[in-house]
Design a protein around this motif. Structure first.
Motif, short mmCIF file in Angstrom:
data_model
loop_
_atom_site.label_atom_id
_atom_site.label_comp_id
_atom_site.label_asym_id
_atom_site.label_seq_id
_atom_site.Cartn_x
_atom_site.Cartn_y
_atom_site.Cartn_z
N GLN A 159 25.66 44.52 30.62
CA GLN A 159 27.30 45.47 30.60
C GLN A 159 26.77 47.13 30.95
O GLN A 159 27.44 47.73 31.82
N HIS A 167 27.79 45.12 40.27
CA HIS A 167 28.94 44.45 39.94
C HIS A 167 29.05 43.64 41.65
O HIS A 167 29.36 42.69 41.39
N SER A 288 41.44 37.11 24.03
CA SER A 288 41.56 37.24 24.52
C SER A 288 41.71 39.46 24.28
O SER A 288 42.49 39.22 23.85
N GLY A 364 36.54 37.24 30.91
CA GLY A 364 36.31 38.04 30.37
C GLY A 364 35.08 39.05 30.69
O GLY A 364 35.65 40.40 31.59
N LEU A 365 34.20 38.30 30.94
CA LEU A 365 33.58 38.55 32.33
C LEU A 365 33.44 38.54 33.76
O LEU A 365 33.68 39.65 34.42
N ARG A 368 36.00 42.05 34.04
CA ARG A 368 34.97 43.18 34.56
C ARG A 368 34.41 43.57 35.72
O ARG A 368 34.67 44.59 36.38
N VAL A 369 33.79 42.06 36.48
CA VAL A 369 33.11 42.26 37.58
C VAL A 369 34.80 42.93 38.42
O VAL A 369 33.96 43.58 38.98
N GLN A 371 37.36 44.21 38.48
CA GLN A 371 37.76 45.57 37.91
C GLN A 371 36.85 46.22 38.64
O GLN A 371 36.97 47.38 38.94
N ARG A 372 35.84 46.46 38.18
CA ARG A 372 34.95 47.65 38.21
C ARG A 372 34.28 47.01 40.07
O ARG A 372 33.68 48.04 40.85
#
Length: 413
Positions: A159, A167, A288, A364-365, A368-369, A371-372
């Motif tokens: 991360q 990403h 979550s 969750g993974l 994050r991907v 979003q970024r």
């Protein structure tokens, strides 16, 4: 006998070579029956990278006659950590390009099998070769062998950051795998590093937290899941457990959700299976960020060292069902395989439990991907690096949309 194992990129080859070392050290007496070898006894491996450095490690297997020299595919120059460069290739790459030579090696290896059941792809989601070329090979194999299975072993980057493009690469890779693969075993570099750093090393030559120790730990997970088991042996002596595709059938009930989590616990003593179950549940996310409980669509437990046949008769399956909060609509969410011998540690009392689950915490993974990568896309960061090799903004946006759909699929369970 049925599986061709394909290592792609630096990470895929490092992990793949560690897998073969582990396999040949623990399963020599089963080698000729192993699903990872051809009729002649050669290991059914194809190693490909666009840089030759890591592939030099394959020479030890070529010298011993276990790898075919023609299955070592080297490129000229790397792929710059760029999915688009790995996927589309460089300018001027024709019939002698890395993609074409690799597919020819896969075809020939498939023809050497008793029958071709499918391919196992080992790669990283962040590197240019592993992510981009790995995605392209997955699509090509699906097109050429439409009825064969594809299982990927996909390593998730740290991360904290391995590359400014990770990403984008991860999003594009996961979207491509969703289209082509039947199941994806996700291994997180952060989890492997934490595990190795917090556990005494088994060998002084492999320091805690080292890359080698991490690869050993990931290879152990693979062996725990994929080595043959006695409980799936039929009266004819044929072991269904020798086929890696049994894993997919157990934990991927629907093709719309096929991202898999693994956990492992072991003991050199005759520990109760309950304690090993607790070990596999210890780091499993339960809630979550919004406070919604995670759940599993299906769980597979592989128990090795079950000499007294106590695993299936104890309450561990119920503990796994409750610990994973298995979905109500699956009447038989927990499958289990057993073998009296733990081939990773042949001491008489050793036990190994490896658990694979189709667990919704993967959202969750993915979140994050999305979003970024979405923030970078909005800022138009690094887009020219991808456009240079034929990947447009629309392709990145489509990949993010695919991941968002997968998140909704898992959240709806």
């Amino acid at each position: 006998m049925s599986a061709v194992v394909l290592h792609v990129g630096q990470c895929g080859n490092q992990l793949g070579l560690e897998w073969w070392r582990l396999l040949t050290n623990t399963s020599n007496h089963r080698k000729k029956r192993c699903p990872f070898s051809s009729r002649s006894g050669d290991l059914a491996a194809v190693c490909v990278d666009t840089e030759p450095k890591v592939l030099r490690g394959a020479s030890e297997f070529v010298k011993t006659g276990e790898f075919r020299a023609s299955n070592i595919i080297e490129g000229k120059g790397g792929r710059g950590g760029n999915w688009a460069y790995g996927y589309h290739g460089g300018p001027g790459e024709g019939e002698n390009g890395v993609l074409q030579r690799t597919m020819e090696a896969v075809r020939q290896e498939a023809e050497r099998q008793d029958y071709y059941g499918g391919a196992i792809l080992l790669h990283s989601l962040s590197g240019g070769t592993g992510s981009g070329l790995g995605s392209r090979l997955c699509e090509q194999i699906r097109e050429e062998f439409p009825v064969g299975h594809i299982l990927t072993v996909s390593v998730v980057p740290h991360q904290s950051g391995e590359s400014p493009l990770q990403h984008y690469n991860t999003a594009l890779s996961l979207a491509a795998l969703h289209r082509s693969a039947d199941g994806t075993l996700l291994f997180h570099n952060d989890h492997a590093l934490s595990y190795c750093a917090g556990r005494p090393g088994r060998s002084s030559s492999r320091p805690q937290g080292s890359l080698s120790a991490m690869n050993t730990q990931l290879a152990s997970h693979l062996a725990g899941l994929l080595l043959p088991v006695q409980s799936l042996t039929t009266h004819s002596g044929r072991s269904l457990g020798m086929e890696p595709w049994e894993l997919i059938r157990s934990v991927c009930p629907f093709p719309s959700a096929k991202l898999l989590n693994t956990a492992q616990a072991s003991s050199r003593q005759r520990s109760h299976w309950d304690s090993l179950v607790n070990g596999t549940l210890q780091n499993l996310p339960q809630l979550s960020p919004a406070g919604k409980p995670y759940s599993s669509r299906a769980v597979l437990a592989v128990a090795r060292g079950d000499q007294d046949n106590t695993f299936g008769t104890s309450d561990v399956l119920q503990r796994l069902r409750h610990g994973h909060r298995c979905v109500h609509w699956n009447p038989f969410p927990v499958d289990h395989w057993t073998d009296p011998l733990n081939e990773l540690d042949v001491s008489a009392s050793s036990r190994l439990l490896t658990v694979c689950s189709n667990h919704s915490s993967v959202s969750g993974l993915l979140g994050r991907v999305v979003q970024r990568a979405g923030e970078m896309l909005d800022a138009r960061a690094y887009l020219h690096w991808y456009q240079r090799y034929g990947a447009e903004t629309e392709e990145l946006q489509q990949a993010l949309n695919t991941l968002s759909d997968i998140i909704q699929e898992y959240d709806s369970q």
